[in-house]
Design an enzyme around this catalytic site. Structure first.
Site, short mmCIF file in Angstrom:
data_model
loop_
_atom_site.label_atom_id
_atom_site.label_comp_id
_atom_site.label_asym_id
_atom_site.label_seq_id
_atom_site.Cartn_x
_atom_site.Cartn_y
_atom_site.Cartn_z
N ASP A 437 15.24 97.21 118.24
CA ASP A 437 15.38 98.50 118.97
C ASP A 437 16.82 98.78 119.18
OD1 ASP A 437 12.95 99.49 119.61
OD2 ASP A 437 12.65 98.26 121.33
N CYS A 484 16.56 87.54 119.77
CA CYS A 484 15.35 87.43 119.29
C CYS A 484 14.67 88.21 118.57
CB CYS A 484 14.42 87.38 120.59
SG CYS A 484 14.48 88.84 121.84
#
Length: 559
Positions: A437, A484
């Site tokens: 994102d 992550c």
């Protein structure tokens, strides 16, 4: 001499050779489908077809692993969407036959999703998959999908819906090649989790004749048609060298001079936890909790949540488990948490914003996590998604403290949080970079728009600059910052991330060994030098090539 080599985008590492199996295009409604004699009966047939698709997907989800299960269930929810059924019924009322009505309703919905962009645009492939299945049901023909494979094969398609990828028999799928798709699509992520080499955005993929032998390189993004024995042998030797090199390293991640970089697993449910807990990882850097909510018609009770969380925590003993609190909204709508329509849900009330609007969601989850941690004695750390400001971070930290959990953190996936990390991270104990994102929002490029794959390349120097800013803010307060996102599993990029100041890397468990090896072959100073080289590059391709040229030859020889 080997045949034609074509270049796409590598999204799942590894090499493979096998015959092409083309996924047949979906069945289309007959061009001359007559208007229904009985509109009511035709509408009932449409509703029955959508219900059958949903039931079939639910059945597939039951036999799927933890990564695939929530994706298949989310597709089933589309089939149950009342708006889609109403739109198809309206098309029947206008005089269209049932198959044509379904296709028209899907086209209408797809146009709306694409206009919304962001996470809604991500669901267009799922939406069309539902429509194709429903059309096939109405026409009484087999549903679209990958044919039954008798031997290891290279599956080739224009695109694969996540539900189709999740249902693949990994014992018979040597590799995946698609003409469409993107770096961070669900299909790409699933392929990596399953350990299947994959290349997307390959021009002319669907024109490769059935049965043609191809060699796929998921690292380089190359597909060679009719490879000669020299190439096949070179790939085999590389696989053997890679396996031997990876077998030489084990244990906690660290650079050659002993600087620790924790190597963690991304998991999505109990099955994932059991599998990852048995592997050589230092814990979990991202436990996605959405699977517990997506198919629920009401908020799961604290006791229900506690039982699931305890089952996830138990396999890791005293190793850390970083839990991302509910990341719902946008492409992950909840039946019991509908805040109404939004112009752009991807930029609306999702993640922590949804929980601020409905605090009972986060409070019940944190209570359950606290009870599960007490029951198992696990090292539980919780982080919130979609945090943009210090105020939001402080709100979350207070909630975590009130629940009796010891450590709170935030996902840094919004550029604002990265650029102001010295203030955001002052409120919590750690940060974790969600690079998928973060790249999307930094580059203003929809992560599911395959044609924008170059912009979404995690090697983009601008994205690396934003990562550097986030790490610098954490360093001011001595707060660790991990990664992550999918970029953590790229061995070369892992070196750059370590050099930028990242303290942990969380990825699909199958990628850990290669990252461990990469770190072990370089000192921290060398990683910092590689980070400078990458940030100084003009383009993403230049950055990767410059780092590859400067990295250890022992590493690059097996990549």
């Amino acid at each position: 001499m080997s045949g034609d080599t074509r270049h796409g985008v590598g999204v799942s590492p590894g090499t493979a050779v096998g015959p092409v199996v083309q996924v047949a295009p979906p069945v289309r409604p007959p061009a001359d489908e007559p208007a229904p004699a009985d509109a009511g009966a035709a509408t009932d047939l449409v509703l029955e077809a959508l219900a059958a698709v949903a039931a079939d997907l639910d059945a597939r989800a039951e036999g799927a692993d933890a990564h695939a299960q929530p994706i298949i269930k989310a597709t089933a929810m589309i089939a149950r969407d009342k708006g889609l059924a109403k739109a198809a019924g309206k098309q029947v009322g206008s005089g269209k036959g049932p198959a044509t009505a379904i296709a028209a309703a899907v086209d209408e919905y797809a146009a709306q999703f694409e206009a919304l962009g962001g996470y809604f645009a991500e669901r267009v492939t799922d939406l069309r998959d539902v429509g194709d299945r429903a059309v096939a049901h109405v026409l009484g023909v087999p549903a679209p999908g990958v044919p039954t494979l008798e031997a290891p094969s290279v599956v080739v398609a224009h695109d694969l819906a996540p539900a189709q990828t999740a249902a693949l028999d990994r014992n018979h799928v040597a590799a995946i090649v698609t003409a469409a798709g993107g770096r961070t699509s669900h299909t790409a992520i699933l392929a990596a989790q399953m350990g299947i080499p994959a290349v997307v955005q390959l021009h002319g993929a669907t024109e490769i004749p059935e049965g043609t032998s191809v060699a796929v390189d998921g690292d380089a993004g190359e597909v060679t048609i009719d490879p000669d024995m020299a190439l096949i042998e070179a790939q085999r030797e590389r696989r053997e060298r890679r396996a031997a090199a990876l077998a030489r390293v084990s244990g906690p991640g660290a650079t050659r001079d002993g600087h620790p970089i924790a190597l963690l697993a991304n998991i999505g449910g109990v099955d994932d936890a059991v599998a990852a807990g048995a592997q050589d990882v230092e814990g979990v850097g991202l436990f996605r909790t959405e699977f517990l909510y997506l198919s629920a018609s009401s908020l799961p009770s604290v006791d229900e949540q506690t039982a699931i969380y305890a089952a996830v925590l138990k396999p890791f003993g005293d190793r850390r488990v970083v839990v991302r609190t509910l990341d719902a909204g946008a492409d992950k709508p909840l039946a019991f948490a509908d805040l109404g329509e939004e112009e752009n849900p991807a930029l609306g009330r999702r993640g922590l914003r949804l929980c601020q609007a409905m605090p009972e969601l986060i409070d019940s989850q944190l209570s359950a996590l606290a009870m599960a941690a007490k029951e198992t004695g696990a090292d539980v750390r919780v982080m919130a998604p979609m945090v943009a400001t210090a105020e939001e971070a402080a709100w979350f930290a207070s909630r975590v403290k009130a629940a009796g959990l010891p450590k709170s953190g935030v996902m840094i996936e919004v550029p604002a949080a990265a650029l102001r990390s010295r203030h955001v991270l002052a409120e919590v104990d750690f940060g974790s970079l969600g690079t998928n994102d973060l790249a999307q929002y930094t580059m203003a490029a929809d992560r599911m728009e395959g044609e924008l794959s170059d912009l979404l390349d995690p090697w983009q120097p601008a994205v690396l600059d934003v990562v550097a800013a986030a790490c610098a803010g954490g360093a001011e307060h001595g707060k660790p910052v991990g990664v992550c996102g999918e970029s953590a599993g790229d061995p070369l990029l892992a070196l750059v991330l370590a050099g930028l100041g990242v303290s942990s890397l969380s990825m699909a468990p199958k990628k850990v060994s290669a990252v461990r090896l990469a770190l072990s072959l370089h000192t921290l100073d060398e990683c910092q030098a590689l980070a400078e080289v990458a940030r100084a590059a003009r383009t993403a391709a230049d950055a990767r090539e410059a780092v590859r040229a400067a990295a250890s030859e022992e590493l690059t020889a097996i990549l």
